[in-house]
Scaffold this motif. Structure first.
Motif, mmCIF file in Angstrom:
data_model
loop_
_atom_site.group_PDB
_atom_site.id
_atom_site.type_symbol
_atom_site.label_atom_id
_atom_site.label_comp_id
_atom_site.label_asym_id
_atom_site.label_seq_id
_atom_site.Cartn_x
_atom_site.Cartn_y
_atom_site.Cartn_z
ATOM 1 N N VAL A 60 0.806 -1.219 0.000
ATOM 2 C CA VAL A 60 0.000 0.000 0.000
ATOM 3 C C VAL A 60 0.842 1.274 0.000
ATOM 4 O O VAL A 60 0.432 2.289 -0.559
ATOM 5 N N ASN A 61 2.001 1.252 0.668
ATOM 6 C CA ASN A 61 2.908 2.410 0.705
ATOM 7 C C ASN A 61 2.181 3.700 1.084
ATOM 8 O O ASN A 61 2.216 4.705 0.357
ATOM 9 N N ARG A 104 -0.364 -4.140 3.461
ATOM 10 C CA ARG A 104 -1.715 -4.298 3.990
ATOM 11 C C ARG A 104 -1.754 -5.319 5.120
ATOM 12 O O ARG A 104 -2.538 -5.205 6.061
ATOM 13 N N ASP A 105 -0.909 -6.346 5.059
ATOM 14 C CA ASP A 105 -0.909 -7.400 6.068
ATOM 15 C C ASP A 105 0.081 -7.134 7.204
ATOM 16 O O ASP A 105 0.238 -7.978 8.087
ATOM 17 N N GLY A 106 0.759 -6.004 7.179
ATOM 18 C CA GLY A 106 1.685 -5.662 8.245
ATOM 19 C C GLY A 106 2.763 -6.717 8.446
ATOM 20 O O GLY A 106 3.350 -7.226 7.482
ATOM 21 N N MET A 107 3.010 -7.072 9.697
ATOM 22 C CA MET A 107 4.053 -8.044 10.010
ATOM 23 C C MET A 107 3.738 -9.439 9.472
ATOM 24 O O MET A 107 4.629 -10.272 9.374
ATOM 25 N N LYS A 108 2.484 -9.702 9.124
ATOM 26 C CA LYS A 108 2.119 -11.005 8.579
ATOM 27 C C LYS A 108 2.379 -11.113 7.078
ATOM 28 O O LYS A 108 2.225 -12.179 6.497
ATOM 29 N N SER A 109 2.777 -10.018 6.462
ATOM 30 C CA SER A 109 3.022 -10.031 5.025
ATOM 31 C C SER A 109 4.184 -10.957 4.681
ATOM 32 O O SER A 109 5.183 -11.020 5.407
#
Length: 405
Positions: free
Chosen positions: A129-130, A195-200
């Protein structure tokens, strides 16, 4: 087909008849009667009602077939692997069929909307997303007492992402005492880039003493580290690598990272220039605190501390031949770290702001007296001035448990 996709696809299918139906609508949304099409000459003696009935049946079949074409188009847009399977089976649209432009536009919008909720491509790049505007807003609202870190991080990340062809990955090294916000900013940065934060799958976190605890296995660690970085780069052109407790990394591990942060020479290797590397370290904390204390003793506001003045002092400390990998690694010797980001020690009023945020995050009411009580629970140093929180804001969120009913 993956089981989880079935409900989603059933939900999507209901839109296709509407899209298909638009193919038999006029430019203003009014139905085109079959009598407006080129039906050719009507056979003499055939009732006009019969002609209309047959024409309607023909268009209903057309709507069904068109919806099938839309479905195939949507599958190819959102689940490429199954589109490939259909190609291998030589499944082709009927001759002469093309999707109306309006319908294609609808599906482009619809597939983009669907992708915002789930992965729809083979790489993690579709969920990047940046959001730099959001990052800047959250840093201003939630990161307390760190005017230098806010300025450097936002500027560095924005300029890096806006550069169409950077020469090398962006390398940031965060320095300061524990609890001053280094991990907090790393998580915030991750959540605004992905978009998924640390789960990306584009984000990899390495904790020194957890992932690389024994020096006798350094060769194995180096091989694993290079492999994990390479695999992430293959999946995501824009990857984020975080190294927590970086001061405890052996210098040979830092040197193993060097090929991925050096300037890109375009000699047949994978393009890693869109990567970001974060190093989080307590190194330099004492120097940073001394500068902040000197400013306070001189009656100067901490906001007057300049990046140029502090970065020079920090650089000198990192160069000292101490028991840390930084001083011995080629990352420093070859100037591969782009920015040394100082995190200043937190004062009493900063701790109160952290306590306020902790109450708000849990939806709990608070009073000024409660915030003061939380702040007074912390240990402050130096012994004479008691100016800086020894733990920063760490453990503040746990301390508000005392105020729960």
């Amino acid at each position: 087909m993956a089981p989880g996709r079935l409900p989603a696809r059933l939900a999507l299918a209901c839109c296709l008849l509407l899209l298909g139906g638009s193919a038999v609508l006029g430019s203003h949304g009014t139905p085109r009667g079959p009598w407006e099409e080129e039906q050719g000459p009507v056979a003499e003696g055939v009732p006009w009602g019969r002609v209309k009935y047959e024409a309607v049946k023909k268009h209903l079949r057309a709507v069904g077939a068109l919806s099938k074409q839309y479905w195939q188009y949507l599958v190819c847009k959102m689940w490429q692997e199954e589109c490939e399977e259909k190609k291998e089976e030589k499944s082709r649209p009927r001759p002469g069929w093309t999707l109306p432009l309006v319908g294609q536009n609808y599906l482009e919008i619809f597939s983009a909307w669907y992708c915002s909720f789930g992965k729809c491509c083979e790489t993690g790049d579709c969920r990047i997303v940046n959001n730099i505007t959001g990052l800047e807003a959250d840093l201003n609202g939630q990161l307390h007492g760190q005017h230098l870190a806010k300025e450097v991080i936002v500027r560095a990340v924005r300029e890096f992402l806006q550069n169409p062809q950077p020469e090398k990955p962006l390398v940031l090294s965060f320095h300061g005492w524990s609890g001053t916000g280094k991990n907090f900013v790393a998580r915030m940065l991750t959540s605004h880039l992905y978009r998924d934060g640390m789960k990306s799958e584009c984000v990899r976190l390495f904790i020194s003493l957890f992932h690389f605890p024994h020096h006798k296995y350094l060769d194995l660690y180096k091989a694993q580290l290079k492999k994990q970085i390479s695999e992430t780069l293959e999946v995501c052109k824009q990857s984020l690598f975080i190294f927590d407790e970086a001061e405890k990394l052996h210098f040979s591990l830092l040197d193993a990272i060097k090929p991925f942060v050096a300037r890109y020479d375009n000699k047949g290797q994978m393009d890693y220039r869109r990567s970001i590397f974060l190093f989080l370290s307590n190194l330099g904390g004492n120097t940073i605190n001394e500068v902040a204390l000197d400013f306070w003793r001189a009656g100067q506001a901490r906001e007057e501390i300049s990046m140029e003045f502090l970065e020079q002092r920090l650089w000198l400390e990192l160069q000292e031949p101490a028991e840390n990998g930084y001083a011995r690694s080629n990352l420093l010797k070859e100037n591969l770290i782009d920015f040394f980001v100082p995190f200043l020690p937190l004062e009493y009023h900063h701790v109160k702001l952290c306590a306020r945020d902790a109450f708000l995050a849990r939806g709990l009411p608070y009073t000024e007296a409660a915030l003061d009580e939380v702040a007074r629970m912390m240990v402050f140093v130096p012994k004479e001035e008691k100016l800086f929180s020894a733990q920063g804001c760490k453990s503040v969120s746990q301390r508000i448990n005392y105020f729960l009913p």
